[in-house]
Design an enzyme around this catalytic site. Structure first.
Site, short mmCIF file in Angstrom:
data_model
loop_
_atom_site.label_atom_id
_atom_site.label_comp_id
_atom_site.label_asym_id
_atom_site.label_seq_id
_atom_site.Cartn_x
_atom_site.Cartn_y
_atom_site.Cartn_z
N LYS A 195 -11.58 39.03 -51.03
CA LYS A 195 -10.91 39.10 -49.72
C LYS A 195 -11.40 40.33 -48.99
O LYS A 195 -11.84 41.30 -49.63
CB LYS A 195 -9.39 39.20 -49.92
CG LYS A 195 -8.58 38.69 -48.73
CD LYS A 195 -8.43 37.20 -48.72
CE LYS A 195 -7.68 36.72 -47.50
NZ LYS A 195 -7.28 35.31 -47.63
P1 NAD Z 1 -4.00 33.17 -37.46
O1 NAD Z 1 -4.40 34.54 -37.08
O2 NAD Z 1 -4.77 32.02 -36.94
O3 NAD Z 1 -2.46 32.94 -37.10
C1 NAD Z 1 -1.42 33.78 -37.49
C2 NAD Z 1 -0.18 33.38 -36.71
O4 NAD Z 1 0.94 34.10 -37.20
C3 NAD Z 1 -0.28 33.68 -35.22
O5 NAD Z 1 0.30 32.60 -34.49
C4 NAD Z 1 0.59 34.93 -35.05
O6 NAD Z 1 1.10 35.06 -33.74
C5 NAD Z 1 1.65 34.63 -36.08
N1 NAD Z 1 2.44 35.77 -36.52
C6 NAD Z 1 2.02 37.00 -36.89
N2 NAD Z 1 3.09 37.76 -37.22
C7 NAD Z 1 4.18 36.98 -37.07
C8 NAD Z 1 5.58 37.18 -37.25
N3 NAD Z 1 6.04 38.34 -37.67
N4 NAD Z 1 6.42 36.14 -37.00
C9 NAD Z 1 5.95 34.96 -36.58
N5 NAD Z 1 4.65 34.70 -36.39
C10 NAD Z 1 3.78 35.71 -36.62
O7 NAD Z 1 -3.98 33.15 -39.08
P2 NAD Z 1 -4.08 31.89 -40.04
O8 NAD Z 1 -5.51 31.73 -40.42
O9 NAD Z 1 -3.32 30.75 -39.46
O10 NAD Z 1 -3.34 32.46 -41.34
C11 NAD Z 1 -1.92 32.41 -41.50
C12 NAD Z 1 -1.57 32.58 -42.96
O11 NAD Z 1 -2.21 31.55 -43.72
C13 NAD Z 1 -2.05 33.89 -43.60
O12 NAD Z 1 -1.12 34.28 -44.60
C14 NAD Z 1 -3.36 33.51 -44.25
O13 NAD Z 1 -3.72 34.38 -45.30
C15 NAD Z 1 -2.99 32.13 -44.76
N6 NAD Z 1 -4.14 31.26 -45.03
C16 NAD Z 1 -5.06 30.96 -44.07
C17 NAD Z 1 -6.10 30.11 -44.37
C18 NAD Z 1 -7.11 29.70 -43.33
O14 NAD Z 1 -7.90 28.80 -43.65
N7 NAD Z 1 -7.10 30.25 -42.14
C19 NAD Z 1 -6.23 29.59 -45.66
C20 NAD Z 1 -5.26 29.88 -46.62
C21 NAD Z 1 -4.21 30.72 -46.29
#
Ligand code: NAD
Length: 424
Positions: free
Chosen positions: A114
């Site tokens: 990561k």
């Molecule tokens: P992203 O940046 O696309 O979206 C994050 C979202 O969370 C945004 O809408 C942001 O406004 C919101 N957010 C941030 N703080 C917040 C809060 N306190 N309350 C409510 N909303 C809040 O990120 P993502 O890629 O969608 O990732 C989200 C989660 O999923 C993370 O934990 C990431 O590690 C996990 N994840 C992502 C992937 C991927 O393929 N992108 C894969 C596995 C896990």
């Protein structure tokens, strides 16, 4: 059980301490020896880099970035890169170790890695972001590579950032290397289905959990925290599957409509306004209240430590589908289990992203690309099998799904480490 204020205040929220605690539970069940525990609990390699960037106003800003490879016993390190002001080395170490377990749960030939940069992309121009991304990746150049360590998108990074990473690496080595990152745009070796893959995996694993609890998807009520890549695609896919999305939130706030939000209209609105708040088809609510709504499935899809001792007793969902990494603390986990709330753990629930990243990596190495139905079929097969494997592991050891997943994963990685032996 009611938790005291003192317990709430002293709860461990350091993500790496949490990851090690979860690991130790599995290691105890597996009876791992002390040496193997030390090897598997700690990251193999951690790099801290300073990233000097010329800002638009002529100043030079220096950002701090990290890349951690937790374990590579089963294959190259794999895992996303996060841009966020709250990034810490311990957070990246935790996320890297969860990647090791996640790849092992879905049984794909990767280890865990990561990366992260402490920055606030919402306050940076596109040019500043590009310069920071390219300089950060050039600092990682010795560590990454299609056979070594393959980054992907995470919070606040996207296909454009992956294209800059791929280009930076390719320019440095003198030829185009599609396999160095995944989550790339389709025009430069991205995979069909990658953008929705994590959310699709969340849907597949939730459907398995629903089958086992006799809960129909039609009309099931869904609340989603976070409306980025994972949250917004989850809203779309659950809506298309016949569920009723009753609340969503992002960093700006939350909205709810108990009759069901018109998701296609909301997606259109968010595409324009870059936020969920202010959408006319729902009412404003507090972000904390969203987590406590009565619903069939709560999908945390933002950051770590959202369900903790502070709010766990007010969670009223029947299923918590952990789309985010680390959204539930170990102490809260125990209470959810005692209250009969089914948690689909992150290392299983959100593994669809890394699974299609694996497909993208394979397609890039072969320069032969699959159609989307093939990708979604293969993804479903892997996610459903992983759900069954985790369920069987949990039954065998008489534990919850998180511990079942952790035992399955730690067992697979320990086996690979043992058979390779300790170098030199
Ligand atoms: P992203 O940046 O696309 O979206 C994050 C979202 O969370 C945004 O809408 C942001 O406004 C919101 N957010 C941030 N703080 C917040 C809060 N306190 N309350 C409510 N909303 C809040 O990120 P993502 O890629 O969608 O990732 C989200 C989660 O999923 C993370 O934990 C990431 O590690 C996990 N994840 C992502 C992937 C991927 O393929 N992108 C894969 C596995 C896990």
């Amino acid at each position: 059980m009611t938790t005291t204020l003192e317990q709430q205040q002293s709860e461990v929220l350091n993500p790496f301490e949490i990851a090690v605690r979860q690991f130790n539970i599995a290691a105890d069940h597996l009876g791992l020896d002390a040496g193997t525990r030390k090897v598997l609990a700690n990251p193999r390699r951690s790099l801290i880099v300073s990233i000097p960037v010329r800002m638009d106003d002529g100043r030079t800003e220096v950002f701090e970035g990290y890349r951690v490879q937790h374990n590579i016993a089963r294959g190259p390190a794999k895992g996303g890169i996060r841009y966020h002001p709250g990034v810490t080395l311990d957070e990246v170490k935790a996320l890297a170790s969860w990647m090791t377990w996640k790849c092992a749960v879905v049984n794909i030939p990767f280890g865990g890695g990561k990366g992260g940069v402490i920055c606030d992309p919402s306050k940076m121009s596109a040019g500043e972001l590009e310069r920071m991304s390219r300089r950060y990746f050039s600092e990682l150049i010795q560590m990454v590579g299609p056979e070594k360590d393959i980054p992907a998108p995470d919070v606040n990074t996207n296909p454009q950032v992956m294209a800059w990473f791929m280009d930076t690496y390719s320019m440095t080595i003198g030829h185009t290397a599609l396999g160095v990152v995944t989550g790339k745009p389709l025009s430069v070796g991205g995979s069909l289905g990658r953008v929705e893959a994590t959310a699709r995996g969340v849907l597949f694993t939730t459907l398995e959990a629903m089958k086992r609890t006799n809960m129909p998807i039609a009309g099931a009520t869904i609340a989603i925290q976070g409306f980025g890549n994972v949250g917004s695609n989850a809203a779309k896919l659950f809506h298309e599957a016949g569920a009723k999305v009753i609340a969503v939130s992002d960093v700006h706030g939350a909205i709810a409509n108990k009759n069901g939000i018109d998701v296609p209209k909301l997606l259109e609105y968010v595409g324009r306004e870059r936020r969920v708040t202010g959408f006319s088809g729902a009412e404003a609510m507090s972000s904390d209240a969203l987590l406590e709504l009565e619903c069939d499935v709560l999908i945390p899809a933002a950051l770590e430590n959202q369900i903790t001792l502070r709010n766990v007793e007010r969670i009223r969902a029947k299923i918590v589908a952990e789309a985010a990494n680390g959204p539930t603390t170990p102490d809260a986990d125990v209470i959810l289990r005692d209250r009969g709330i089914l948690v689909i753990p992150d290392v299983l629930c959100n593994a669809g992203g890394v699974t299609v990243s694996y497909f993208e990596w394979v397609q890039g190495l072969y320069s032969f690309f699959w159609d989307e139905s093939m990708i979604n079929q293969q993804l479903e097969k892997i996610m459903v099998k992983a759900y069954h494997d985790v369920h069987d592991s949990a039954q065998k050891y008489k534990v919850d799904l998180r511990t079942g997943a952790q035992i399955l994963a730690v067992g697979r990685v320990a086996e690979a480490s043992a058979i390779r032996g300790l170098f030199p």
